[in-house]
Each structure stands twice: as structure tokens, then as C-alpha cells.
Design a protein around this motif. Structure first.
Motif, PDB file in Angstrom:
ATOM      1  N   SER A   1       0.827  -1.214   0.000  1.00 39.78           N
ATOM      2  CA  SER A   1       0.000   0.000   0.000  1.00 39.78           C
ATOM      3  C   SER A   1       0.860   1.263   0.000  1.00 39.78           C
ATOM      4  O   SER A   1       0.576   2.219  -0.731  1.00 39.78           O
ATOM      5  N   VAL A   2       1.918   1.273   0.802  1.00 40.56           N
ATOM      6  CA  VAL A   2       2.802   2.444   0.848  1.00 40.56           C
ATOM      7  C   VAL A   2       3.472   2.653  -0.512  1.00 40.56           C
ATOM      8  O   VAL A   2       3.587   3.787  -1.004  1.00 40.56           O
TER       9      VAL A   2
ATOM     10  N   ILE B   1       0.900   4.197  -2.793  1.00 41.36           N
ATOM     11  CA  ILE B   1       0.678   5.614  -2.477  1.00 41.36           C
ATOM     12  C   ILE B   1       1.806   6.469  -3.030  1.00 41.36           C
ATOM     13  O   ILE B   1       1.580   7.524  -3.650  1.00 41.36           O
TER      14      ILE B   1
ATOM     15  N   LEU C   1     -10.867   9.584   0.057  1.00 40.78           N
ATOM     16  CA  LEU C   1     -10.469   8.969   1.324  1.00 40.78           C
ATOM     17  C   LEU C   1     -11.658   8.272   1.979  1.00 40.78           C
ATOM     18  O   LEU C   1     -11.572   7.098   2.383  1.00 40.78           O
TER      19      LEU C   1
ATOM     20  N   ALA D   1      -3.707   8.323  -4.438  1.00 40.14           N
ATOM     21  CA  ALA D   1      -2.925   8.194  -3.204  1.00 40.14           C
ATOM     22  C   ALA D   1      -3.833   8.256  -1.978  1.00 40.14           C
ATOM     23  O   ALA D   1      -3.686   7.465  -1.034  1.00 40.14           O
ATOM     24  N   LEU D   2      -4.789   9.207  -1.980  1.00 40.66           N
ATOM     25  CA  LEU D   2      -5.729   9.302  -0.850  1.00 40.66           C
ATOM     26  C   LEU D   2      -6.660   8.097  -0.816  1.00 40.66           C
ATOM     27  O   LEU D   2      -7.057   7.640   0.265  1.00 40.66           O
TER      28      LEU D   2
ATOM     29  N   TYR E   1      -5.864   5.003  -1.709  1.00 42.85           N
ATOM     30  CA  TYR E   1      -5.108   3.907  -1.100  1.00 42.85           C
ATOM     31  C   TYR E   1      -4.834   4.170   0.375  1.00 42.85           C
ATOM     32  O   TYR E   1      -4.733   3.234   1.174  1.00 42.85           O
ATOM     33  N   THR E   2      -4.721   5.441   0.751  1.00 47.91           N
ATOM     34  CA  THR E   2      -4.578   5.775   2.168  1.00 47.91           C
ATOM     35  C   THR E   2      -5.828   5.361   2.937  1.00 47.91           C
ATOM     36  O   THR E   2      -5.751   4.799   4.039  1.00 47.91           O
TER      37      THR E   2
ATOM     38  N   THR F   1      -5.867   1.678   3.367  1.00 46.33           N
ATOM     39  CA  THR F   1      -4.838   1.154   4.271  1.00 46.33           C
ATOM     40  C   THR F   1      -5.122   1.436   5.737  1.00 46.33           C
ATOM     41  O   THR F   1      -4.903   0.578   6.604  1.00 46.33           O
ATOM     42  N   PHE F   2      -5.621   2.637   6.039  1.00 46.18           N
ATOM     43  CA  PHE F   2      -5.657   3.066   7.434  1.00 46.18           C
ATOM     44  C   PHE F   2      -7.055   3.143   8.068  1.00 46.18           C
ATOM     45  O   PHE F   2      -7.183   2.954   9.271  1.00 46.18           O
TER      46      PHE F   2
END
Length: 401
Positions: free
Chosen positions: A49-50, A53, A224, A346-347, A349-350, A353-354
Motif C-alpha cells: 500500500s505504501v 501511495i 479517502l 494516493a488518498l 489507497y490511504t 490502508t488506514f
């Protein structure tokens, strides 16, 4: 010619979906084979994931310099090499190393193709594009399941997927002349309203960086929250049904599979709906349907209503992500659309992930019964950001008129 290129892009998105669920599907046998701890899969997922991103954030500059075709080819080649590395990996350390190029390749190709389709194709093509990702994500575990029958068979599953990726990389390499011809003959039709908005946005862009353009931050928050909803439902839905609704694990898994199946099928059907409804209307309607579905999980109705709720959430989410992506050039102009697309991915996948682990962390200190409330909060947050963005765009349209 344009149709042929679109078929190549669809194939690329099937390949993008193929590796995504492999780790989860094969982890029970991988863990036993290499002697890894159970939670190592989570660390591998975070490394992937990182990487995704990072490549999404850098994709704007990279694609601007090398072009969509070359970046897509190299990204798929990188992914194929990473999957081949999984086949040979003797330990968890090597899996972690291979996870880095796997994430980097996925983020770049995802951003590149999403922006290309948003710029050059109609909204229904974007919906179908993401339904093809669902095809890949469905086929990946099926292929892996065929091999998980003997010792170290998971490696053969990764080898097969790697072979498919290498084949696709070859197709992409051979398609370079096709990309050039289509680019030379491309004429993107725009309505007068879109042209007026575009002119104003381009004027603003002379002095603004992508993140300074009005509405970009609201769009980022929408992505997000969207991915927070989609992944949280997929990850914690079964636990909610087992612990709160007292269903068996097998039945709960089937119900959650209906959620994913509904999302994939609805994205295909949405492609036809785009002929009648605008992307903005599809986003709004989808959010409201998903919110109603989440409300069915909150309310103390019979268990059958929970099934309806999961299906409604899947159907509601289906048009949102593709429609938001397709709106990017119209919302913020073509000049910065590739960079903004990278930020959005990127957002996204953020959020993947989180936000789901956030629910898990809080639930571990309370109860999984908070699951539907989190889903409602994420959907409401997405809806508010989306509607505020629409208000900004309407004002921009009025000034342009």
C-alpha cells in the motif's frame, strides 16, 4: 483504432485486479510453508500500500515525461517481476522486498489509465473499466485456488499470474504504435459549459499549483472516505454478521461476497445508466443508496434486512469511484488532471490502508457492533464533501457564464 486501444486498456485493468486479492487468498498456505507469523500478512499489505501511495503521488511528473503507454508498460512489467519474485521467495524477507515493486507498479498503472480514460473516453467507459478490475480481482483467487492443493502449490499460482502479467506487458509493448496513432487522431468533444469551465480553470492554473485549485482538497477527502467505506465493509462485514447477527462464518462470507459481486455487476450496469444520468447525479444517487443500506445495518431489523443492506451498499458504491475519477479533468482542468489524479489515487489507497484498521482498533476495545455507525459516518463525510464541491463548481460555472 480507438476501440482497439480501449480493449488493451481493459485488459490492463483486468491484470491490475488479478494480484490484489492473492496475498489474502494464499496466506494460510504461505504462512505454513515459510514459517511466518500470522500478522506478517498485514505488514506485507502495508508495504504494498505504501508503495502504491508513493507511485501515485509521483505519477503526475513521471507520466508527463514518459507518456501513459510507456509508464503502463513498465508498471505492468514491474508487477510481473514482483509476482515472479513471490514464486521464488524463500522467506518473509524476500516477500517483503518483492512487495515494494508490486506496490509501485500497481499505483502507477492505476493512475495513468484512470486519467487517460477520464480525458479521452466517455463516462460509461470508466464504469466498465472498473468492472473489469472486478473481473481480475475475482479471477485471481479462483486461479490461486486451483493450485492450492499440494506442497508449495501457492508458488505455482503466483507463477501463473506472473505469466499473465508478462503476456500483457508484451501486448502493451506491441501497442505503442497504436497509442501514437490514436493520440494523433484524437478529438475530445466538449460541451459549451465544459469549455467555459475549462477556460476559467486554465486561467487559474497559470498561477496555481494543483493543491491550490479550489475544490481539490474536498475531492481528495471524498476519495479517502469512499475507500474507507468500500474496504471497511469488505474487511469487517463478516465479523459484524457473525458476532452481532449470530450468523455462521460460512453464511457471513457468502453475504459479503454478494456485496463485492453487487458492486462489480452494478459497475457494469452503470455504464449503460451514464447515457441518461450525469456523473454528478450518479455520485449523489449512489451515496444516498449506500447511506440507506448502511442505515439498514444500524436499525434493529430482522437479519434479512442486513443482507439487503450489504447489497444496497455495494450497488450504491458502484458508480461513485469511476464517476469521481471521470469528473477530474472537467472539475479541475486538463493541465493538472494527471497530477490531481495521482493525489486522488494516493488518498484512495490511504483510505484503504488506514481507515479499516482504525475501526478494528476501536472495536477491539469495545465491540464490532460499532461497524455500521462507522460506515454511516464515512458515507456522510463523503456526501458532505461531494456536495460542497458541487456548490463550488456551480459558482465557478456561473462566473464563467
Amino acid at each position: 483504432m480507438t476501440l482497439l486501444l480501449l480493449l488493451v486498456i481493459y485488459l490492463a485493468f483486468i491484470s491490475l485486479g488479478l494480484p490484489d486479492p492473492l496475498l489474502g487468498a494464499a496466506w494460510p498456505v504461505i504462512q505454513e510453508d515459510i514459517g511466518a507469523p500470522l500478522d506478517a500478512a498485514g505488514y506485507l499489505f502495508m508495504i504494498i500500500s505504501v508503495g502504491t501511495i508513493i507511485s501515485s503521488l509521483l505519477s503526475g511528473k513521471v507520466i508527463k515525461r514518459f507518456g501513459t503507454a510507456k509508464v503502463t508498460f513498465v508498471s505492468v512489467l514491474l508487477t510481473a517481476g514482483a509476482l515472479l519474485g513471490f514464486y521464488f521467495a524463500p522467506s518473509i524477507i524476500w516477500l517483503a522486498i518483492c512487495a515494494i515493486p508490486l506496490g509501485l507498479g500497481a499505483g502507477a498503472v492505476d493512475t495513468a489509465l484512470n486519467n487517460y480514460v477520464a480525458l479521452h473516453y466517455k463516462a460509461h467507459h470508466m464504469s466498465w473499466l472498473h468492472s473489469f478490475w472486478g473481473v481480475g480481482a475475482t479471477l485471481g483467487p479462483i486461479i490461486m485456488a486451483q493450485f492450492i492443493t499440494g506442497q508449495q502449490a501457492w508458488r505455482n499460482g503466483y507463477l501463473t499470474i506472473a505469466g499473465i502479467q508478462f503476456a500483457l506487458a508484451t501486448i502493451l509493448l506491441l501497442s505503442f504504435p497504436l497509442w501514437k496513432k490514436v493520440a494523433q487522431n484524437r478529438n475530445v468533444a466538449q460541451s459549451e459549459a465544459t469549455e467555459a469551465i475549462e477556460e476559467e480553470v486554465q486561467e487559474q492554473e497559470k498561477h496555481e499549483k494543483p493543491l491550490q485549485i479550489k475544490g481539490v482538497k474536498l475531492a481528495l477527502l471524498s476519495f479517502l472516505f469512499y475507500c474507507g467505506v468500500e474496504t471497511t465493509v469488505g474487511l469487517w462485514g463478516s465479523s459484524f454478521l457473525v458476532d452481532v447477527k449470530d450468523l455462521s462464518a460460512a453464511t457471513a462470507a457468502k453475504w459479503v461476497s454478494l456485496y463485492w459481486g453487487g458492486l462489480t455487476v452494478a459497475r457494469f450496469l452503470t455504464g449503460f445508466v451514464t447515457f441518461k444520468l450525469s456523473s454528478r447525479m450518479l455520485i449523489r444517487v449512489g451515496q444516498l443508496i449506500a447511506l440507506v443500506g448502511a442505515a439498514l445495518l444500524v436499525l434493529p431489523f430482522p437479519t434479512t434486512f442486513s443482507l439487503v443492506g450489504f447489497i444496497m451498499i455495494g450497488f450504491g458504491l458502484a458508480p461513485i469511484f469511476p464517476s469521481m475519477l471521470h469528473e477530474t479533468p472537467t472539475r479541475f482542468g486538463k493541465k493538472h488532471s494527471q497530477t490531481i489524479m495521482g493525489y486522488q489515487m494516493a488518498l484512495a489507497y490511504t483510505g484503504n490502508t488506514f481507515l479499516p484498521p482504525l475501526l478494528g482498533l476501536i472495536a477491539s476495545h469495545s465491540t464490532i457492533a460499532i461497524f455500521p455507525f462507522f460506515i454511516c459516518v464515512y458515507i456522510v463525510g463523503m456526501l458532505l464533501c461531494s456536495e460542497q464541491l458541487n456548490t463550488l463548481l456551480r459558482k465557478k460555472n456561473l462566473r464563467a457564464a
